[in-house]
Design a protein around this motif. Sequence first.
Motif, mmCIF file in Angstrom:
data_model
loop_
_atom_site.group_PDB
_atom_site.id
_atom_site.type_symbol
_atom_site.label_atom_id
_atom_site.label_comp_id
_atom_site.label_asym_id
_atom_site.label_seq_id
_atom_site.Cartn_x
_atom_site.Cartn_y
_atom_site.Cartn_z
ATOM 1 N N LYS B 372 0.836 -1.176 0.291
ATOM 2 C CA LYS B 372 -0.086 -0.068 -0.112
ATOM 3 C C LYS B 372 0.685 1.092 0.034
ATOM 4 C CE LYS B 372 -4.562 -1.179 1.321
ATOM 5 N NZ LYS B 372 -4.651 -1.888 2.286
ATOM 6 N N THR B 382 7.992 -8.252 -5.864
ATOM 7 C CA THR B 382 7.307 -9.524 -6.443
ATOM 8 C C THR B 382 7.902 -10.071 -7.574
ATOM 9 O OG1 THR B 382 5.280 -8.364 -5.602
ATOM 10 C CG2 THR B 382 4.936 -10.242 -7.126
ATOM 11 N N TYR B 428 7.213 -21.995 -2.088
ATOM 12 C CA TYR B 428 6.589 -21.671 -1.086
ATOM 13 C C TYR B 428 7.242 -20.447 -0.223
ATOM 14 C CZ TYR B 428 4.545 -21.831 3.813
ATOM 15 O OH TYR B 428 3.800 -21.378 4.841
ATOM 16 N N LEU B 431 6.966 -16.937 -2.038
ATOM 17 C CA LEU B 431 5.511 -16.461 -1.951
ATOM 18 C C LEU B 431 5.133 -15.746 -0.526
ATOM 19 C CD1 LEU B 431 3.456 -19.044 -3.867
ATOM 20 C CD2 LEU B 431 4.253 -16.831 -4.966
ATOM 21 N N ILE B 434 5.437 -12.012 -0.489
ATOM 22 C CA ILE B 434 4.387 -11.461 -1.486
ATOM 23 C C ILE B 434 3.044 -11.576 -0.607
ATOM 24 C CG2 ILE B 434 3.360 -11.432 -3.659
ATOM 25 C CD1 ILE B 434 5.653 -12.886 -4.483
ATOM 26 N N VAL B 435 2.868 -12.462 0.034
ATOM 27 C CA VAL B 435 1.405 -12.748 1.091
ATOM 28 C C VAL B 435 1.462 -11.648 1.710
ATOM 29 C CG1 VAL B 435 0.357 -14.069 2.599
ATOM 30 C CG2 VAL B 435 1.303 -14.832 0.375
ATOM 31 N N TYR B 438 1.132 -7.963 0.226
ATOM 32 C CA TYR B 438 -0.205 -7.620 -0.559
ATOM 33 C C TYR B 438 -1.370 -8.005 0.248
ATOM 34 C CZ TYR B 438 1.923 -6.407 -4.931
ATOM 35 O OH TYR B 438 2.868 -5.774 -5.787
ATOM 36 N N MET B 439 -1.238 -8.906 1.195
ATOM 37 C CA MET B 439 -2.429 -9.459 1.944
ATOM 38 C C MET B 439 -2.647 -9.221 3.384
ATOM 39 S SD MET B 439 -2.229 -12.950 -0.515
ATOM 40 C CE MET B 439 -1.781 -12.705 -2.323
ATOM 41 N N ARG B 440 -1.686 -8.658 3.902
ATOM 42 C CA ARG B 440 -1.773 -8.341 5.244
ATOM 43 C C ARG B 440 -1.808 -6.810 5.498
ATOM 44 N NH1 ARG B 440 1.514 -12.446 7.977
ATOM 45 N NH2 ARG B 440 0.195 -14.483 7.466
#
Lengths: 512, 484
Positions: B372, B382, B428, B431, B434-435, B438-440
């Motif tokens: 963000k 990424t 694994y 990634l 990246i997780v 972007y995702m937290r």
Amino acid sequence: MLSALIFLPIVFAIVMAFWPQKNTVRHLALGFSLIEFVLSLGMLQKFDSSTAALQMVEQTAWIQRFGISYFLGIDGISVMLVMLTTFLVPIIILGSWNSIDKQVKGFHAALFVLQAAMLGSFLSMDAILFYVFWELSLVPMYFIVGIWGGSRRIYATLKFFIYTMSGSMLMLLAIIFMMRLTPEVTGGYISASLLDFYKLNIPFVAGEFLTPQTLLFFAFAVAFAIKVPVFPLHTWLPDAHVEAPTPGSVVLAGVMLKMGTYCFLRWVIPLFPEAAEHYAWIFIALGVIGIIYGALVAMVQPDVKKLVAYSSVSHMGYILIGLFVMNAYGVNGALYQMLNHGISTGALFLLIGMIYERTHSREISKYGGLAGVMPYFTIAFVIVTMSSIAVPLTNGFVGEFLILLGAYSYSPVVAAFAVTGVVLGAAYMLWMVKRVFFGPKGELVKEDHHPLLDLSVREVVVLVPLIIMIFWMGIFPNHFMDFSKASVDYLVKNKMDYSIPLSPNQAQAQEK
Amino acid sequence: MNTMLADILLVSPMIALFLFSLIPLSIKVLRGNVEQSPTSTIIISLIGLFLAAGLLIVFGGSGKTAFNGQLVFDGLTQWMGLIAVISAGGAMVLMYENPATRGLQFSELIFLAMNSIVGMLILVSAVDLITVFIGLELMSLSLYLMIAMSHEQKISKEAAIKYFVLGSFASAIFLYGVSFVFGSAGTVNILDLMENAAVLIKTNKVFMFGISFITLGFCFKVSIAPFHAWTPDVYQGAPTPVTSFMATAVKTVSFAAFLRVIATKPLIGSENLFLVLQWFAVITMTIGNVAALVQTNLKRTLAYSSISHSGYILVGVITAGISQNSAFGASSVVFYLLAYSLMTFGAFAIVSLIEKNEGSAIQTDDLAGFAKKQPLLAFCLTIFLLSLAGIPPLLGFFGKFYLFSAAVSEGLLWLALWGVLNSAIGVYYYLRPIVVMYMRDGDCDVSDEKHFGTTVAIVISALLIIVLGLASGPLFNMIENSLM
């Protein structure tokens, strides 16, 4: 033409990523996806359905050292899947108009990259190019589930990615191995072209596992079986579906699963015909197990979306059987069922998404009596359910009927077991419809503080094309099947010694 | 006289680097030991690097030898030298913008870095085992000091001592091996040695010992298991820009010398040596990937990932070693090192931007929310991670593709199989950042307002990874033609 079809979405994605205005992003995306759809209609117009030849071929050397080329082509096997992809994307964008509310630009950019990758894997005629698109399709899906998904999204998306990736790694090695074999048939140079792969004659010894054709067959088959997914490699699918946002589920069920079955038809069966025939029973058995297992598990799901996800496992079982009985009925039916499943399951996921937006729950037990509150929604849902359980006059019937016909001529026992899936499918879907739409009003339906509005104009626009397709494909299957008939018949007849002919003027062009 | 001049022209990149390395230091001395602005230092040194790279391009690839056949300037020298100079240049930009290294002694640090690069260039061009040793030591000694020079944390001192002690042992073993070789074969020139190697290796145990010791010395430098144990600690403890320097440039040139020693001419008859190396490769890939799975510290994850990549590259080195008359294996190694250096540099550069103060050891979980705050940098990270994981159409995928194709074509199918299985494990842990990014939700951001140069370097590497990935065919042809 085909390049434009693949790379236009990439251009769209880039434009999308840099688009300055936040509030027009969705309109822009919808416009772009419609342009893409119109372009694909133009492609369909030019497509000659009377021949099994590879059409609209584009070939340029890419990595000359290894005979890897940028090689695209379309034939009857891929044409309808391409249309399915371009048809679903605008519907998905319109369908997710309200449900995606964070990072809207990123979402649509990912969706377009995904579209490009999927089209690329349907159209590639070069092993490495295909592999590139195949893997590339994972990345945007990974983000779509991981960023816009539900609460266990990270677990689901990692599982999805790692499952698929591990399968395809072995496939890459198999591709490298096959490229090493090609000098025999090309006259001394390495090639990654699928047409050269088809010419290979890989030794097959029945019953011995450690022989080249058998090993290569399984390396490819496992990679695709994970994608389909074939029981027992299916466990990523329910997780991914449940956690994915509605548009993600629609793409996943509608198109991505078809990449697996398409590749069985494009790669596995024609490349390794002896092994495929010898080991067909394994896949047919797994297909039957998948049908019954998927249906039984679906029956006990408390969550609508999970129910539909397991029904996918069941439906993909039919497609697998249709492919591996390897007769004209079965393969035609399987190809048709791929389209049906894309449309009906896609529509189901969209409908579930619509009700989820209103109530934020997918628990079947919390609904009930929805028919009285949302009549139009109910009508749409029931029609799609009919298609999913293969009621005559809907598209599902044609596909399943052909597959069962094919299975019967392979072995009546298989057909008998597969038919139980039809019964079970009707059972769990209709039972779910009964519990959700009829009977006494459930707690979510009763509540006064959020009035359940019936379908909005946007949602009607989303659903109408799908419902039209359901009936069109059910009543006039030939309108669609004619495109693929020539190719499928040719494949079934010549599967032992398969090679896609190039149409005359393209063969000339290639010789230059 | 003329030959002397020709020799000097050939080594002009090293001379240029050395002269430029003196300038910032002299300025500081002339100012009465008061540090000048780091900006001038970095500009001068980058000019020196560009000059060296240019000279390397002009004079480097002619295939000539210099100083009585001690140094050779062929395609391998040119490519590996360029990769090393460029990635070292990138690391120096990081040093300039990282608060840990932009300290009081910046001109000394840069002096050491430039001298380390001189050592690297000697290493990639040396065809004489003693010269190889000189290059190795010049490179390593500067490096030990660079690791120790950051002035706050204990952890970097510990890393430096650890690296120094173990590195000295490895150098000693290497030198011991050289003495054995000299004793049994009567020469230390690689080209001469290889003429007789086939006979000697079968008949002369002492020679076999010597070659094995030399191999072990290299295995240590490029962190091949079971000689890898220093890597995670040193990579984690060193200031991040120095880690980037080590993981890219140092590894590249060490592999170049390794390749030259064991693959210049096929060591026919040394099947046992290659069998051992094959097992080393298998163990390295496995240890690197499996250990990386359980790391929570980002730098340590990248360190283990770097070990696993050494394993992949070793597969290529073995291929080059056993292939009879083809440059396929060697070119795949060069290509892979190019890819590896770009993506590893990028990953460490982003770590260097994020870490608050040196050694603060950012955890993977600390990346939360980075996408963000810094969408561009998150996108680049990424790209780097996906490329490290080998996702097409990025450069890392083609690196693996060429490497494993070469291995398959030399009949090393099982190594290739093991390699691709390991790549699947690798997915694994590549990634996971990246997780988190972007995702937290979180508030991870770059720590220092001064990050223009690093950002530019990062964006350029990301673009190169995409563009060179798509254009990998011509690039590979170029490499292969120059190695023929």
